[in-house]
Every structure is written in C-alpha cells, then in structure tokens.
Design a protein around this motif. Sequence first.
Motif, PDB file in Angstrom:
ATOM      1  N   GLN A 287     -62.039 -51.086  35.304  1.00 51.68           N
ATOM      2  CA  GLN A 287     -61.455 -52.151  35.172  1.00 51.68           C
ATOM      3  C   GLN A 287     -62.077 -52.294  34.049  1.00 51.68           C
ATOM      4  O   GLN A 287     -61.713 -52.336  33.104  1.00 51.68           O
ATOM      5  CB  GLN A 287     -59.875 -53.218  35.490  1.00 51.68           C
ATOM      6  CG  GLN A 287     -58.515 -51.901  36.053  1.00 51.68           C
ATOM      7  CD  GLN A 287     -57.559 -53.405  36.661  1.00 51.68           C
ATOM      8  OE1 GLN A 287     -58.188 -55.121  36.498  1.00 51.68           O
ATOM      9  NE2 GLN A 287     -56.614 -52.585  36.736  1.00 51.68           N
TER      10      GLN A 287
ATOM     11  N   SER B 234     -63.255 -49.991  31.513  1.00 49.88           N
ATOM     12  CA  SER B 234     -62.330 -49.637  30.382  1.00 49.88           C
ATOM     13  C   SER B 234     -62.744 -50.498  29.205  1.00 49.88           C
ATOM     14  O   SER B 234     -62.847 -50.754  27.779  1.00 49.88           O
ATOM     15  CB  SER B 234     -61.228 -49.646  30.960  1.00 49.88           C
ATOM     16  OG  SER B 234     -60.160 -49.477  29.800  1.00 49.88           O
ATOM     17  N   LEU B 235     -62.634 -51.793  29.805  1.00 46.47           N
ATOM     18  CA  LEU B 235     -62.714 -53.475  28.669  1.00 46.47           C
ATOM     19  C   LEU B 235     -63.363 -52.954  28.228  1.00 46.47           C
ATOM     20  O   LEU B 235     -63.995 -53.463  27.164  1.00 46.47           O
ATOM     21  CB  LEU B 235     -62.400 -54.490  29.890  1.00 46.47           C
ATOM     22  CG  LEU B 235     -60.961 -54.898  30.066  1.00 46.47           C
ATOM     23  CD1 LEU B 235     -60.868 -55.740  30.894  1.00 46.47           C
ATOM     24  CD2 LEU B 235     -59.940 -54.771  28.882  1.00 46.47           C
TER      25      LEU B 235
END
Length: 199
Positions: free
Chosen positions: A27, A30-31
């Motif tokens: 995550q 991805s961010l």
Amino acid sequence: MADEPDDLPELDVPVGMFEDIEDLKAQVASLTALVKKLTGGDDAEPGEASDDEEGETAGGETVEEEDEEEEWQYPPFILLLDPPEYDDELRALIEWVEGVLVPGYLAEPSADARWCHLWWEHPVAIARLHALWLAWQELTDPASCGYTGPSVWHRDHLDPALRELRGSSGPFAGCTKGEHQIDHRMPSLVPSAWSHAED
C-alpha cells in the motif's frame, strides 16, 4: 560468530503479522507511486523516497506549507472573516455588486422587486451577495466548470438569491426607493471598509 547463539528465546510471531506487514508495504509503495505521478515526481522506484523527499517530510515544513496553500486556494465566506480581512472582502464585494450585478441584472426597484442603495448595511444581503459572488467567480471560469457554468450560475444562484433579496419579506422590506430603514444598519462596518488608503 556467524552461527546464531543457542540461547535466543523462541518468538511466537503469528504468520498473519507478516502478511499484514507485506500488505502495508504494498500500500505504501502504491501510494508513493500515485503521489509521484500526480506531482510529476522523478522516476524512482515506488516505495523509495528520494533524499529531498525524506528531508522535506522529516521536518514536516514543506507538507504543512502545501496544506496551507491549498487551504487558502478559495476565498473564505465573508461572515467568517474579521477586520481587516472582512473590510477588504466587503470592498471587493461592493465593487462587484455595483459594477456587475446592479447595472447588469437589477431593474428599477419596485414594491415587488425591492433594492436598497445601502445594501451593504444589511447583514443578510452581505451574506447572500457574497455567496452569489463566490459562485460567480467559480462558475464563470471555463477551466473550473466548462461552458455551462454561467447557465448554472443564473439558474441555481442568481435567480434564487434575487428572489430572496428583492422579495417583499426580504432584507430590504423596510426600504423604499431612496430611503433606508435604519433598523437594519450595521454601525461602523461600511465606513471602516472605505477608510483604507488607496494604494
């Protein structure tokens, strides 16, 4: 020393914790990639922050400055301001109302369509006209609303605002042509707005 000591305690770490950590890593990566894409960042691998980014976020100063800039991107509602910001915003509102709204949209006042020449002394009128002006600023800019913005502004903002302001029970109910009802006055508000020296 390459061998691990025999006296290390056995840790009972649940397998699910490792999965959670891997999910969090994915995550974050991805961010980070999304932030770089949106901000036009360099081509570093997702999840790898550059030295500049680490320095900026470590102190938090750059992030806070960007948040403050975004926070003030749009003008605040006039009733939330204190002097001298209120006075400056009122002066700008008066220029817009007297320069755009009055000559372009207001016919001669009548019993069915009231108007007060001292409208800025009516708090409700200031609030409604400022809201109308904020909408006008947004909806007459094709970059923010496309080409249908002016139509939306007339239908959703101008017409209802004028109905409320100019109606027989609106803020100008006690004002007749050329006369102003003193009960609605906001003492010292307008004089202070005009007291600033011109630059």
